[in-house]
Enzyme design. Structure first.
Site, short mmCIF file in Angstrom:
data_model
loop_
_atom_site.label_atom_id
_atom_site.label_comp_id
_atom_site.label_asym_id
_atom_site.label_seq_id
_atom_site.Cartn_x
_atom_site.Cartn_y
_atom_site.Cartn_z
N GLU A 31 0.86 -1.19 0.00
CA GLU A 31 0.00 0.00 0.00
C GLU A 31 0.89 1.24 0.00
OE1 GLU A 31 -3.72 2.26 2.21
OE2 GLU A 31 -2.64 0.70 3.32
N LYS A 65 -5.66 21.86 -8.92
CA LYS A 65 -5.31 22.99 -9.78
C LYS A 65 -4.40 22.52 -10.91
CE LYS A 65 -5.76 26.45 -6.12
NZ LYS A 65 -5.07 27.51 -5.33
N GLU A 85 4.94 5.23 3.34
CA GLU A 85 4.37 6.52 3.73
C GLU A 85 5.51 7.51 3.93
OE1 GLU A 85 2.33 9.49 4.26
OE2 GLU A 85 0.98 7.75 4.34
N ASP A 120 -3.67 12.46 -3.06
CA ASP A 120 -3.95 13.88 -3.22
C ASP A 120 -4.24 14.16 -4.70
OD1 ASP A 120 -3.96 16.68 -3.32
OD2 ASP A 120 -2.48 16.82 -1.71
#
Length: 357
Positions: free
Chosen positions: A53, A132, A78, A128
């Site tokens: 993951e 933009k 992570e 994420d």
């Protein structure tokens, strides 16, 4: 004291320096201190299907995966410290044995630590979306990344992605369609529900707020070409640095470095920021390195080094990726420092232009 890895039968391999350890090395690893690629069976003390993951958050999904598949070796990657601490606490509390955590960048870890065709399943939950347009280059799920993921999956292995951002879902679908060797297990690029899925904390909030979720499960179904990757320094090589004798003019160095940009083909280096310490002398240089799809921001320290000497070297923070482009970036900054203070004498260097004078 017995190393917990020895107690569980896993191979005892070098751990990060103590000042960078967040807890029990039974679970936590730092990718910079792992062999490239890594023998995961050695770290788990057994062979087993490898599930990875990328961006494990609070660890609930990763630990749930490990519980449902006790025969699997489950690796979580992570880059943020706080989620890693949460997950470590959960692992200690629940005593799950078939999980290892890697503190580092997802792209770098996948590229360096996992051999081709070694992974049974890759999971990416709610990355994420960087909505933009000017930030789209920061998205994880680029064509280059997906090509890398396909190359690391075993034939028949699966890539599972979840997002609640419709625009990002379309972006992901187009990138997946263009990735050789991958095909959706559904008739469509995504579905809006997976009945047997254990939701993440973020996912529960999204569903409670009425947002639509998009779930991709794509399978390695054919040949996947090796992705283009930067040239890496060998793990045993010293990090790039240079040491001088002399007294640098910090004000002139700041003026010389501020906003500086260098380009060599497709590789770009740009000084993003310059910072002075609250106490003592020195300079922290924030340097962006872009080498095609491979982008990192590193911190370089320019500071006193013993009596009458100064050193320029990467700071030991931020999941640093030791690429050849990093070495060249340190060299460019070193030359700028020498341009601002011509009287410095090189004492030693791992970036060429050895001792002179």
């Amino acid at each position: 004291m017995v190393d917990p890895r020895e107690a569980t039968g896993a191979l005892a391999l070098p751990a990060p320096p103590a000042r960078f350890q967040l807890g029990d090395p039974r679970w936590l690893l730092e990718w910079r201190y792992l062999p490239w690629p890594t023998d995961w069976a050695a770290y788990f003390g057994r062979s087993g299907p490898l599930h990875v993951e990328l961006g494990f958050g609070d660890g609930a999904f990763l630990i749930g995966l490990a519980r449902r598949m006790p025969e699997a070796n489950c690796v979580g990657v992570e880059r943020a410290l706080e989620p890693t601490r949460w997950t470590l606490r959960r692992l200690r509390r629940e005593g799950v044995e078939n999980v290892r955590l890697v503190l580092g960048d997802a792209f770098a870890a996948l590229a360096l630590l996992f051999p081709p065709e070694s992974i049974t399943g890759v999971y990416i939950n709610f990355p994420d979306p960087w909505p933009k347009a000017r930030h789209h280059h920061r998205r994880l799920l680029t064509p280059a990344f997906l090509q890398l993921a396909a190359h690391r999956l075993q034939p028949g292995g699966t890539l599972l992605i979840a997002t609640d951002d419709g625009d990002y879902a379309i972006w992901i679908a187009e990138a997946l369609k263009g990735t050789p060797g991958l095909e959706s297990i559904f008739e469509t690029p995504w579905v809006h529900a997976l009945p047997d899925r254990e939701p993440t904390r973020y996912e529960r909030k999204a569903l409670a707020a009425g947002r639509t979720c998009f779930y991709f499960i794509w399978r390695r179904s054919g040949p996947a070409p090796a992705p283009p990757l930067p040239r890496m320094l060998r793990p045993e090589d010293a990090m790039p640095h240079r040491i001088w004798k002399g007294t640098p003019d910090l004000s002139r160095i700041v003026e010389t470095l501020r906003g500086r940009l260098w380009r060599d083909g497709e590789t770009i280096w740009r000084v993003k920021g310059l910072y002075r310490p609250v106490e003592g002398d020195g300079l922290l240089i924030e340097l962006l390195i872009a080498e095609g799809p491979w982008v990192e921001t590193v911190a370089l320290r320019f500071q006193p080094h013993g009596s009458g000497a100064w050193i320029l070297q990467p700071a030991e923070i931020g999941g640093l990726r030791p690429t050849m482009a990093l070495k060249m970036g340190v060299q460019a900054v070193a030359r700028a420092i020498e341009e601002a203070t011509p009287g410095l004498q090189i004492l030693s260097s791992t970036i060429g232009e050895q001792s002179r004078g």
